[in-house]
Design an enzyme around this catalytic site. Structure first.
Site, PDB file in Angstrom:
ATOM      1  N   CYS A 178       0.803  -1.228   0.000  1.00 28.69           N
ATOM      2  CA  CYS A 178       0.000   0.000   0.000  1.00 28.69           C
ATOM      3  C   CYS A 178       0.834   1.277   0.000  1.00 28.69           C
ATOM      4  O   CYS A 178       0.319   2.365  -0.249  1.00 28.69           O
ATOM      5  CB  CYS A 178      -0.942   0.001   1.201  1.00 28.69           C
ATOM      6  SG  CYS A 178      -2.037  -1.430   1.260  1.00 28.69           S
ATOM      7  N   HIS A 221      -2.984   7.088   3.196  1.00 21.51           N
ATOM      8  CA  HIS A 221      -3.531   5.841   2.678  1.00 21.51           C
ATOM      9  C   HIS A 221      -4.873   5.572   3.347  1.00 21.51           C
ATOM     10  O   HIS A 221      -4.983   5.570   4.576  1.00 21.51           O
ATOM     11  CB  HIS A 221      -2.543   4.708   2.972  1.00 21.51           C
ATOM     12  CG  HIS A 221      -3.094   3.347   2.716  1.00 21.51           C
ATOM     13  ND1 HIS A 221      -3.816   3.027   1.589  1.00 21.51           N
ATOM     14  CD2 HIS A 221      -3.038   2.209   3.465  1.00 21.51           C
ATOM     15  CE1 HIS A 221      -4.179   1.765   1.646  1.00 21.51           C
ATOM     16  NE2 HIS A 221      -3.716   1.242   2.770  1.00 21.51           N
ATOM     17  N   ASN A 276     -10.366   0.188   1.203  1.00 16.74           N
ATOM     18  CA  ASN A 276      -8.906   0.203   1.099  1.00 16.74           C
ATOM     19  C   ASN A 276      -8.527  -0.249  -0.316  1.00 16.74           C
ATOM     20  O   ASN A 276      -8.687  -1.415  -0.666  1.00 16.74           O
ATOM     21  CB  ASN A 276      -8.318  -0.738   2.145  1.00 16.74           C
ATOM     22  CG  ASN A 276      -6.802  -0.768   2.133  1.00 16.74           C
ATOM     23  OD1 ASN A 276      -6.159  -0.382   1.170  1.00 16.74           O
ATOM     24  ND2 ASN A 276      -6.219  -1.255   3.216  1.00 16.74           N
TER      25      ASN A 276
END
Length: 314
Positions: free
Chosen positions: A108, A241, A271
């Site tokens: 990520c 993020h 996500n």
């Protein structure tokens, strides 16, 4: 280095929390109170490559450059449509850019890693305009019988074009091995080795990830503040993020940042791994909320355990 163009692409399929409750034992209330997510997008009759090319074209158009002006293409993805050729190579072919390409994988945190590498290429004079595409399909590696993971993720692509400038940018990356978040792939057997196939889904220990995410995000942001000499008051937006509302709120309170400087969109997309920051950036750009000269602080964390932060000018 500065950002001059953004683009994004999303699957057509919208998967709400209520729809998920028909797939796995969960509920809208259970998901929302623990994550802040209401819905996400998942691939159905399109491919990740389709979306990556769409986002790439939009970002090049937004930057006001031609494909022939792109000197390098970096693609970040954890799970690609093919082992080879790389997704970056396929984008290069369809765009007609005719430049060097590479795929990256830093989970990520990948967008920040790619920005740091792009900055290095520019400082050595090897590239002027670089296209970065973060294309992710986590729906393909979560276990859809386990609500602890499958409710969290969505598929998406975010892209930017960066160019050389006199503006300084600062980045910090780190990697600490941990077994709190990982996904084992199952390769084909050979005459000499049998592949492990017991568990090739994403595995996560939520409490450990929460602790490491908050700790590393705050530490990384403070580091780039120190190195860049800027203060929180000079920053237009903190783009983190988009993993979990509780993580984001914990970082915001620890850094003492006002809500209007801390945009979020995980309620709509979940996500989306490395695509989350460029996707959020593209939304802000389309809404007219980004202006030339704005300072942006970026921060992310992911499997590895990777983390990173950066300061870059719009």
């Amino acid at each position: 280095m500065k950002i001059i163009g953004t683009g994004s692409a999303l699957p057509k399929k919208v998967l709400t929390n209520d729809m998920l409750s028909g797939i796995v034992e969960t509920s809208d209330e259970w998901i929302r109170t623990r994550t802040g997510i209401r819905e996400r997008r998942v691939l159905s009759d399109e491919t990740l490559t389709d979306l990556a090319l769409e986002a790439a074209r939009k970002s090049v158009e937004s930057a006001g450059v031609n494909a022939s002006d792109i000197d390098y293409i970096m693609c970040h993805n954890v799970c690609n449509d093919a082992m080879t050729p790389s997704l970056a190579a396929m984008i290069n072919k369809e765009l007609g850019a005719n430049c060097p390409t590479v795929d990256l994988n830093a989970a990520c945190t990948g967008f920040i890693y790619a920005l740091d590498m792009a900055d290095s290429l520019m400082k050595t004079g090897k590239a002027r305009n670089i296209l970065i595409v973060c294309a992710e399909q986590p729906s393909h590696f979560v276990d859809w019988t386990q609500r602890e993971t499958c409710v969290l993720f969505g598929d998406a692509v975010g892209a930017v074009v960066v160019t050389q400038s006199d503006d300084d940018c600062f980045f910090k990356m780190s990697t600490q091995y941990t077994d709190a978040l990982y996904c084992s792939d199952a390769w084909h057997d050979t005459p000499f080795q049998k592949c492990k196939k017991e568990n090739n889904f994403l595995y996560m220990r939520g409490r450990d990830v929460f602790r490491m995410a908050v700790t590393n995000c705050c530490k990384d942001i403070k580091y780039v503040f120190e190195k860049s000499g800027i203060s929180s008051s000079e920053v237009s937006y903190f783009l983190l993020h988009q993993a979990n509302l509780r993580i984001l709120e914990a970082v915001r309170h620890e850094m003492n940042v006002a809500e209007d400087k801390f945009p979020m969109n995980l309620d709509k997309y979940g996500n989306t791994s490395s695509a989350s920051i460029p996707l959020l950036m593209d939304e802000l750009n389309k809404a007219g909320k980004l202006h030339r000269g704005d300072l942006l602080v970026l921060s992310a964390f992911g499997a590895g355990f990777t983390s990173g932060a950066g300061v870059i000018k719009w």
